[in-house]
Design a protein around this motif. Sequence first.
Motif, PDB file in Angstrom:
ATOM      1  N   VAL A 282       4.951  -7.772  -3.873  1.00  0.00           N
ATOM      2  CA  VAL A 282       5.373  -7.556  -5.507  1.00  0.00           C
ATOM      3  C   VAL A 282       4.972  -5.890  -5.877  1.00  0.00           C
ATOM      4  CG1 VAL A 282       4.176  -9.732  -6.118  1.00  0.00           C
ATOM      5  CG2 VAL A 282       2.791  -7.767  -6.094  1.00  0.00           C
ATOM      6  N   TYR A 283       5.993  -6.025  -6.939  1.00  0.00           N
ATOM      7  CA  TYR A 283       5.861  -4.468  -7.586  1.00  0.00           C
ATOM      8  C   TYR A 283       4.586  -4.321  -8.465  1.00  0.00           C
ATOM      9  CZ  TYR A 283      10.739  -3.314  -6.273  1.00  0.00           C
ATOM     10  OH  TYR A 283      11.752  -3.257  -5.758  1.00  0.00           O
ATOM     11  N   PRO A 284       3.898  -3.128  -8.415  1.00  0.00           N
ATOM     12  CA  PRO A 284       3.012  -3.035  -9.637  1.00  0.00           C
ATOM     13  C   PRO A 284       3.408  -3.340 -10.948  1.00  0.00           C
ATOM     14  CG  PRO A 284       3.804  -0.932  -9.097  1.00  0.00           C
ATOM     15  CD  PRO A 284       4.634  -1.741  -7.688  1.00  0.00           C
ATOM     16  N   GLU A 285       2.535  -3.569 -11.976  1.00  0.00           N
ATOM     17  CA  GLU A 285       2.966  -4.005 -13.105  1.00  0.00           C
ATOM     18  C   GLU A 285       3.598  -2.559 -13.863  1.00  0.00           C
ATOM     19  OE1 GLU A 285       3.359  -6.672 -14.999  1.00  0.00           O
ATOM     20  OE2 GLU A 285       2.881  -7.704 -12.934  1.00  0.00           O
ATOM     21  N   GLN A 294       6.059   0.558  -2.736  1.00  0.00           N
ATOM     22  CA  GLN A 294       7.280  -0.598  -2.834  1.00  0.00           C
ATOM     23  C   GLN A 294       8.628  -0.299  -3.357  1.00  0.00           C
ATOM     24  OE1 GLN A 294       4.909  -2.589  -1.348  1.00  0.00           O
ATOM     25  NE2 GLN A 294       4.886  -4.252  -2.819  1.00  0.00           N
ATOM     26  N   ALA A 295       8.531   0.353  -4.542  1.00  0.00           N
ATOM     27  CA  ALA A 295      10.132   0.721  -4.973  1.00  0.00           C
ATOM     28  C   ALA A 295      10.680   1.732  -3.914  1.00  0.00           C
ATOM     29  CB  ALA A 295       9.875   1.171  -6.450  1.00  0.00           C
ATOM     30  N   LEU A 312      11.997  -7.472  -4.609  1.00  0.00           N
ATOM     31  CA  LEU A 312      10.356  -7.753  -5.076  1.00  0.00           C
ATOM     32  C   LEU A 312      10.599  -7.761  -6.594  1.00  0.00           C
ATOM     33  CD1 LEU A 312      10.166  -6.542  -2.246  1.00  0.00           C
ATOM     34  CD2 LEU A 312       7.894  -5.554  -3.054  1.00  0.00           C
ATOM     35  N   GLN A 313       9.638  -8.410  -7.202  1.00  0.00           N
ATOM     36  CA  GLN A 313       9.231  -8.480  -8.561  1.00  0.00           C
ATOM     37  C   GLN A 313       7.956  -8.240  -9.054  1.00  0.00           C
ATOM     38  OE1 GLN A 313      11.905  -9.350 -10.374  1.00  0.00           O
ATOM     39  NE2 GLN A 313      13.335  -9.884  -8.719  1.00  0.00           N
ATOM     40  N   ARG A 348       0.901  -7.333  -0.975  1.00  0.00           N
ATOM     41  CA  ARG A 348       1.099  -8.774  -1.279  1.00  0.00           C
ATOM     42  C   ARG A 348       0.138  -9.355  -2.232  1.00  0.00           C
ATOM     43  NH1 ARG A 348       2.126  -7.960   4.232  1.00  0.00           N
ATOM     44  NH2 ARG A 348       4.201  -8.324   4.906  1.00  0.00           N
ATOM     45  N   VAL A 349       0.415 -10.510  -2.753  1.00  0.00           N
ATOM     46  CA  VAL A 349      -0.355 -11.292  -3.570  1.00  0.00           C
ATOM     47  C   VAL A 349      -0.062 -12.775  -3.030  1.00  0.00           C
ATOM     48  CG1 VAL A 349      -0.477  -9.815  -5.354  1.00  0.00           C
ATOM     49  CG2 VAL A 349       1.171 -11.792  -5.432  1.00  0.00           C
TER      50      VAL A 349
END
Length: 357
Positions: A282-285, A294-295, A312-313, A348-349
Amino acid sequence: MSNPEAVLARMREYMVGPTRFMNLHACFDLGIIEALRKEAGLTAAELGVAVGVKPDAVEQLLYLLVKEGFVARDEAIGGYTLDALAEVAETDLQRVLTFMGMIKTGMLRQLYYLADSVSTGSVVGLKELYGFDGTMFEAAAEVAEVRAAWGPLAQNETASVYPWFFRSFDVPAGARVLDVLGGTGLGAVMTCQLKGSPGLRVTTFDRPALEAECLRNFEARGVAEDCSFVGGDVLESLPEGYDVVLLKHFVDMYDKDEVLTILRNAHRALEPGGRIVVLAAVYPEDITDTDDYQADFFPAYILGCVMGRGGLQKVSTYRSWLEECGFDVTEVSAKDPADIPADAIINRVVMCATKRS
């Protein structure tokens, strides 16, 4: 950025990125670092003899490593010694080198065609380089070079991620579990081993072509009586009547509409009150978080090298999609930062959600 000069300076970091990467990788690939690990204080001439490269070229490559503090140079005698690299444990270094090897072989050439891949929605690099029309996962089954680049990394990732993943959720005793896109059955085997109970049954769902190998793996691991295989297309439908559905690793390989289709199919596959477990990078908020990479990596990797679509989201996005598809999110788990190595790119989560009545 506050001014044009700062923007230009930032763009310079992108301009030198590929050359920095290949310079460092070449020092390992040629054996220069290994030679210095065996004997400190070697000159460029001695290193040249040891690795079969002209001394002038060795010296050129080592300028960057001296600049970065990876290697030190004794100006008096011209000898080189490992500096910061000497402090890195061999297991950690091998993990990084495995990832770098995948980037070199499995990404750099394909990314030449990144814009073409985005325009066509397919991995153009695989077509141009290997004559293969499909995804990286499909290519890995048929193209030896792709498999050699991606396989070791996948093994490392599995060894690192799966134990944590299976600790992050519960499986009711005697449950029926569906492992979606479970490949050749590793997830099903580990479900039996780590979540086993009387009456537990696990079904691997994936492309029909994987059935024979999957069933062989079940037999070899002693779980054939508890596991089965169903072939199909995840975007068409999933078999029904399950208590737990596992979606591991792959939701970021699809665009929004496809993810929503998969989640709706999973909703239909579950019994009332059933549970979905999603493992995803996942991307950070806050996407401007400069400590998150990630980006920096995944858009080009997924669009240009793996799928030609997807990405990713944020957790908040997945939460909204799950709720839209009839689930109530009950828990989101992340790895303890102390268990994540400093070189890690992937964050990851595990998201657990229950089928809404």
